[in-house]
Motif scaffolding. Structure first.
Motif, mmCIF file in Angstrom:
data_model
loop_
_atom_site.group_PDB
_atom_site.id
_atom_site.type_symbol
_atom_site.label_atom_id
_atom_site.label_comp_id
_atom_site.label_asym_id
_atom_site.label_seq_id
_atom_site.Cartn_x
_atom_site.Cartn_y
_atom_site.Cartn_z
ATOM 1 N N ARG A 14 89.771 54.497 43.896
ATOM 2 C CA ARG A 14 89.760 53.242 44.662
ATOM 3 C C ARG A 14 88.433 52.511 44.462
ATOM 4 O O ARG A 14 88.397 51.277 44.293
ATOM 5 C CB ARG A 14 89.956 53.536 46.151
ATOM 6 N N PHE A 15 87.346 53.289 44.488
ATOM 7 C CA PHE A 15 86.016 52.705 44.306
ATOM 8 C C PHE A 15 85.906 52.058 42.929
ATOM 9 O O PHE A 15 85.419 50.923 42.778
ATOM 10 C CB PHE A 15 84.958 53.787 44.477
ATOM 11 N N CYS A 16 86.405 52.786 41.916
ATOM 12 C CA CYS A 16 86.325 52.264 40.549
ATOM 13 C C CYS A 16 87.194 51.017 40.376
ATOM 14 O O CYS A 16 86.820 50.077 39.660
ATOM 15 C CB CYS A 16 86.755 53.342 39.552
ATOM 16 N N THR A 17 88.351 51.019 41.017
ATOM 17 C CA THR A 17 89.242 49.844 40.941
ATOM 18 C C THR A 17 88.557 48.619 41.535
ATOM 19 O O THR A 17 88.696 47.497 41.009
ATOM 20 C CB THR A 17 90.552 50.131 41.691
ATOM 21 N N TYR A 18 87.816 48.833 42.607
ATOM 22 C CA TYR A 18 87.090 47.722 43.219
ATOM 23 C C TYR A 18 86.041 47.155 42.262
ATOM 24 O O TYR A 18 85.786 45.940 42.229
ATOM 25 C CB TYR A 18 86.427 48.203 44.511
ATOM 26 N N SER A 23 80.856 41.908 37.159
ATOM 27 C CA SER A 23 79.723 41.898 36.222
ATOM 28 C C SER A 23 78.557 41.150 36.845
ATOM 29 O O SER A 23 78.719 40.429 37.831
ATOM 30 C CB SER A 23 80.135 41.232 34.894
ATOM 31 N N PHE A 24 77.378 41.353 36.243
ATOM 32 C CA PHE A 24 76.202 40.625 36.698
ATOM 33 C C PHE A 24 75.277 40.431 35.498
ATOM 34 O O PHE A 24 75.413 41.108 34.462
ATOM 35 C CB PHE A 24 75.486 41.394 37.822
ATOM 36 N N THR A 25 74.355 39.507 35.641
ATOM 37 C CA THR A 25 73.408 39.203 34.565
ATOM 38 C C THR A 25 72.121 39.963 34.801
ATOM 39 O O THR A 25 71.506 39.868 35.873
ATOM 40 C CB THR A 25 73.119 37.701 34.505
ATOM 41 N N ALA A 26 71.735 40.750 33.803
ATOM 42 C CA ALA A 26 70.527 41.557 33.923
ATOM 43 C C ALA A 26 69.293 40.682 33.747
ATOM 44 O O ALA A 26 69.375 39.499 33.373
ATOM 45 C CB ALA A 26 70.548 42.660 32.873
ATOM 46 N N ASP A 27 68.123 41.278 34.005
ATOM 47 C CA ASP A 27 66.864 40.527 33.900
ATOM 48 C C ASP A 27 66.625 40.012 32.485
ATOM 49 O O ASP A 27 65.953 38.989 32.292
ATOM 50 C CB ASP A 27 65.689 41.406 34.324
ATOM 51 N N THR A 33 78.944 44.576 32.556
ATOM 52 C CA THR A 33 80.241 44.758 33.218
ATOM 53 C C THR A 33 80.291 46.169 33.803
ATOM 54 O O THR A 33 80.052 47.158 33.100
ATOM 55 C CB THR A 33 81.401 44.574 32.235
ATOM 56 N N LEU A 34 80.592 46.271 35.103
ATOM 57 C CA LEU A 34 80.597 47.572 35.788
ATOM 58 C C LEU A 34 81.829 48.381 35.419
ATOM 59 O O LEU A 34 82.945 47.862 35.336
ATOM 60 C CB LEU A 34 80.556 47.359 37.310
ATOM 61 N N ASP A 35 81.633 49.689 35.216
ATOM 62 C CA ASP A 35 82.740 50.592 34.882
ATOM 63 C C ASP A 35 82.461 51.958 35.520
ATOM 64 O O ASP A 35 81.714 52.770 34.980
ATOM 65 C CB ASP A 35 82.887 50.722 33.366
ATOM 66 N N PHE A 42 75.567 55.164 36.327
ATOM 67 C CA PHE A 42 75.210 55.091 37.749
ATOM 68 C C PHE A 42 76.445 54.837 38.597
ATOM 69 O O PHE A 42 76.623 55.410 39.669
ATOM 70 C CB PHE A 42 74.190 53.955 37.949
ATOM 71 N N GLU A 43 77.340 53.941 38.085
ATOM 72 C CA GLU A 43 78.545 53.636 38.838
ATOM 73 C C GLU A 43 79.437 54.867 38.997
ATOM 74 O O GLU A 43 80.066 55.075 40.041
ATOM 75 C CB GLU A 43 79.352 52.530 38.144
ATOM 76 N N ASN A 44 79.504 55.706 37.962
ATOM 77 C CA ASN A 44 80.344 56.902 38.003
ATOM 78 C C ASN A 44 79.836 57.890 39.052
ATOM 79 O O ASN A 44 80.612 58.461 39.823
ATOM 80 C CB ASN A 44 80.369 57.546 36.615
ATOM 81 N N VAL A 45 78.510 58.071 39.074
ATOM 82 C CA VAL A 45 77.912 58.973 40.065
ATOM 83 C C VAL A 45 78.101 58.404 41.468
ATOM 84 O O VAL A 45 78.435 59.127 42.422
ATOM 85 C CB VAL A 45 76.415 59.186 39.762
ATOM 86 N N LEU A 46 77.910 57.111 41.614
ATOM 87 C CA LEU A 46 78.058 56.467 42.919
ATOM 88 C C LEU A 46 79.493 56.602 43.442
ATOM 89 O O LEU A 46 79.718 56.831 44.635
ATOM 90 C CB LEU A 46 77.678 54.994 42.808
ATOM 91 N N ALA A 47 80.461 56.482 42.538
ATOM 92 C CA ALA A 47 81.862 56.621 42.930
ATOM 93 C C ALA A 47 82.141 58.021 43.468
ATOM 94 O O ALA A 47 82.847 58.199 44.471
ATOM 95 C CB ALA A 47 82.775 56.316 41.747
ATOM 96 N N ALA A 48 81.582 59.041 42.804
ATOM 97 C CA ALA A 48 81.793 60.429 43.228
ATOM 98 C C ALA A 48 81.146 60.700 44.584
ATOM 99 O O ALA A 48 81.750 61.311 45.468
ATOM 100 C CB ALA A 48 81.242 61.384 42.175
#
Length: 362
Positions: A14-18, A23-27, A33-35, A42-48
């Motif tokens: 569910r977290f990953c689907t959200y 996406s966001f623009t880096a510095d 694009t988040l995956d 980081f997104e994968n660890v955060l989802a877990a």
């Protein structure tokens, strides 16, 4: 409605689907694009981490929901609080008490048995005299009050059980339990039995002086079987017939304790007498097919359970007895030669299995 709890994997998905498509623009100006499904990101660890934390929260909410109801509350949760709310204290373990018969047949002088004299059957458990007593010279039937050293049902002993002195008392040749037995010992109340009493208090609220109130008072003071009989000693009186778990007949001391509890909580003008019930052994003749030792053991257990389910003063039905035998695994057929008729117990009686005579194979 049952609360459906998603698995950690489902919560992570569910977290990953959200995150999908976000996406966001880096510095440095690049578009990221988040995956959350990409390994080691980081997104994968955060989802877990998010999934595990939310899963634990679901479990906590479900347990809290269970604790809100008496039917599913736990001993280390809110069950004690429910009991306190409704005033249903858990019955603690009690010590067995009764009388032991001291034999001084060969003594030419009176024998003083000190208070605290210990008795045993096999060395593992002990019973002690409550107060000092004197056994007359040559007496074979002097009864002295005794009490189990430890609380619990293990302290109960059948009538005429032989006892041994832990330390010799000169002049005493033998000791045994008297004909009334040593009784009244009980383990701490089973959690499910306690839960049932709490629910009964909620569902069957008693009013002052009603049968339900006297049943509550008797069970709250430790009785397992209770029957309230109006007019026990005449008009405006009631008898509370009690037996302890087992069933066992309560000792005089236990009867006095229940009477005292009832007197302290009964209506002011009530005239109530607590008396011990009577256990009526039921002797049966049963033929089994197949007739094996295993089947006999199972039938004995089934019949014992049936008698335990019959209330004091209730009916003993031959058909119900037959139904209980029919539940035994592997039983093909059976025939009950005795009893042959339904019987109603007296108001002060409960049934218990006596002996089974095994008939011919049917």
């Amino acid at each position: 409605m049952t609360l459906a709890i998603p698995t950690p994997t489902e919560l992570a998905e569910r977290f990953c689907t959200y995150l999908d498509g976000r996406s966001f623009t880096a510095d440095d100006g690049s578009v990221v694009t988040l995956d959350g499904r990409a390994a080691n990101t980081f997104e994968n660890v955060l989802a877990a981490v998010h999934a595990m934390g939310l899963y634990e929260l679901y479990l906590t909410v479900r347990q809290l929901a269970r604790e809100m109801f008496i039917q599913t509350a736990t001993l280390d949760g809110l069950l004690p609080m429910h009991a306190d709310t409704w005033g249903v204290k858990r019955n603690g373990a009690t010590q067995a008490s009764g009388y032991a018969v001291f034999n001084a047949a060969t003594s030419t002088a009176d024998v003083v048995v000190p208070a605290g004299t210990q008795l045993t059957t096999d060395g593992s458990a002990t019973w002690s005299t409550i107060a000092a007593a004197t056994v007359p010279a040559g007496s074979t039937s002097t009864s002295i009050a005794v009490m189990a050293a430890a609380s619990g049902a293990a302290g109960n002993l059948a009538a005429n059980t032989k006892l041994t002195l832990v330390s010799t008392v000169a002049g005493i040749s033998s000791v045994s339990v008297d004909v009334s037995g040593i009784a009244g010992g009980a383990d701490i109340e089973d959690v499910e039995a306690w839960r049932s009493r709490i629910l009964l208090r909620v569902r069957k609220r008693s009013a002052t002086g009603t049968r339900a109130q006297y049943e509550e008072l008797a069970t709250d003071s430790g009785a397992a079987y209770v029957n309230v009989v109006g007019g026990w000693l005449g008009n405006n009186t009631a008898g509370i017939i009690v037996l302890m778990s087992g069933p066992t007949v309560p000792t005089a001391g236990k009867i006095a304790a229940i009477q005292a509890y009832v007197d302290a909580n009964r209506p002011v003008r009530a005239n109530v007498t607590v008396v011990p019930g009577v256990i009526v052994p039921q002797n049966l003749t049963i033929s089994l097919n197949p007739d094996t030792q295993s089947a006999r053991t199972l039938v004995q257990a089934a019949v014992t359970s049936y008698y335990a389910s019959v209330e004091m003063g209730g009916w003993l039905y031959v058909s119900a007895l037959s139904d209980a035998i029919s539940t035994v695994a592997g039983e093909t057929s059976h025939f009950i030669s005795a009893p042959t008729q339904d019987t109603q117990l007296a108001a002060n009686q409960v049934a218990a299995l006596g002996t089974i005579t095994w008939g011919n194979v049917v």
